[in-house]
Write a protein that holds these residues in place. Structure first.
Motif, PDB file in Angstrom:
ATOM      1  N   GLY A 103       1.618   0.890   9.053  1.00 59.77           N
ATOM      2  CA  GLY A 103       2.895   1.007   8.367  1.00 59.77           C
ATOM      3  C   GLY A 103       3.566  -0.293   7.996  1.00 59.77           C
ATOM      4  O   GLY A 103       4.639  -0.283   7.400  1.00 59.77           O
ATOM      5  N   SER A 104       2.963  -1.419   8.311  1.00 61.59           N
ATOM      6  CA  SER A 104       3.615  -2.697   7.990  1.00 61.59           C
ATOM      7  C   SER A 104       3.394  -3.108   6.533  1.00 61.59           C
ATOM      8  O   SER A 104       4.188  -3.857   5.980  1.00 61.59           O
ATOM      9  N   GLY A 105       2.319  -2.647   5.919  1.00 57.12           N
ATOM     10  CA  GLY A 105       2.026  -3.010   4.537  1.00 57.12           C
ATOM     11  C   GLY A 105       1.245  -4.307   4.408  1.00 57.12           C
ATOM     12  O   GLY A 105       0.912  -4.723   3.308  1.00 57.12           O
ATOM     13  N   LEU A 106       0.958  -4.954   5.505  1.00 50.70           N
ATOM     14  CA  LEU A 106       0.245  -6.224   5.499  1.00 50.70           C
ATOM     15  C   LEU A 106      -1.183  -6.024   5.996  1.00 50.70           C
ATOM     16  O   LEU A 106      -1.431  -5.216   6.897  1.00 50.70           O
ATOM     17  N   ALA A 107      -2.117  -6.745   5.417  1.00 53.32           N
ATOM     18  CA  ALA A 107      -3.515  -6.638   5.810  1.00 53.32           C
ATOM     19  C   ALA A 107      -3.687  -7.172   7.235  1.00 53.32           C
ATOM     20  O   ALA A 107      -3.018  -8.117   7.651  1.00 53.32           O
ATOM     21  N   SER A 108      -4.587  -6.559   7.957  1.00 55.78           N
ATOM     22  CA  SER A 108      -4.824  -7.009   9.340  1.00 55.78           C
ATOM     23  C   SER A 108      -5.578  -8.332   9.316  1.00 55.78           C
ATOM     24  O   SER A 108      -6.295  -8.662   8.377  1.00 55.78           O
ATOM     25  N   SER A 109      -5.422  -9.104  10.353  1.00 53.56           N
ATOM     26  CA  SER A 109      -6.043 -10.428  10.410  1.00 53.56           C
ATOM     27  C   SER A 109      -7.479 -10.380  10.932  1.00 53.56           C
ATOM     28  O   SER A 109      -8.134 -11.385  11.026  1.00 53.56           O
ATOM     29  N   GLU A 110      -7.957  -9.226  11.272  1.00 46.86           N
ATOM     30  CA  GLU A 110      -9.322  -9.112  11.802  1.00 46.86           C
ATOM     31  C   GLU A 110     -10.339  -9.011  10.708  1.00 46.86           C
ATOM     32  O   GLU A 110     -10.180  -8.603   9.649  1.00 46.86           O
ATOM     33  N   THR A 148       1.697 -16.564   2.310  1.00 42.84           N
ATOM     34  CA  THR A 148       2.123 -15.171   2.367  1.00 42.84           C
ATOM     35  C   THR A 148       0.941 -14.297   2.764  1.00 42.84           C
ATOM     36  O   THR A 148      -0.165 -14.476   2.246  1.00 42.84           O
ATOM     37  N   PRO A 149       1.140 -13.355   3.686  1.00 41.08           N
ATOM     38  CA  PRO A 149       0.037 -12.494   4.102  1.00 41.08           C
ATOM     39  C   PRO A 149      -0.361 -11.541   2.979  1.00 41.08           C
ATOM     40  O   PRO A 149       0.466 -11.152   2.149  1.00 41.08           O
ATOM     41  N   ALA A 150      -1.618 -11.178   2.973  1.00 37.26           N
ATOM     42  CA  ALA A 150      -2.142 -10.288   1.936  1.00 37.26           C
ATOM     43  C   ALA A 150      -1.650  -8.861   2.149  1.00 37.26           C
ATOM     44  O   ALA A 150      -1.368  -8.449   3.273  1.00 37.26           O
ATOM     45  N   LYS A 151      -1.545  -8.119   1.056  1.00 36.38           N
ATOM     46  CA  LYS A 151      -1.135  -6.724   1.144  1.00 36.38           C
ATOM     47  C   LYS A 151      -2.313  -5.876   1.614  1.00 36.38           C
ATOM     48  O   LYS A 151      -3.466  -6.196   1.347  1.00 36.38           O
TER      49      LYS A 151
END
Length: 59
Positions: free
Chosen positions: A52-59, A14-17
């Motif tokens: 606005g997605s609520g998910l942490a960026s992957s960078e 699950t992606p981080a918030k």
């Protein structure tokens, strides 16, 4: 004929918030009015860290 091994499916991680908005996608924005730029309240605005997605960026 040998029986097939059932390896099972692995769930995707699950992606981080987003830490800026705590996963909500919105942050409070201060509203200012007048020449002296008085603070009159707050409104919700889009989180620029996660767009606005609520998910942490992957960078």
């Amino acid at each position: 004929m040998a029986a097939r091994k059932n390896t099972g499916r692995k769930k995707a991680p699950t992606p981080a918030k987003c830490s800026a908005c705590e996963g909500k996608g919105e942050v409070p924005v201060t509203v200012r009015v007048g020449r002296k730029r008085r603070v009159v309240g707050q409104q919700s605005g889009i989180c620029l860290a996660c767009m606005g997605s609520g998910l942490a960026s992957s960078e």
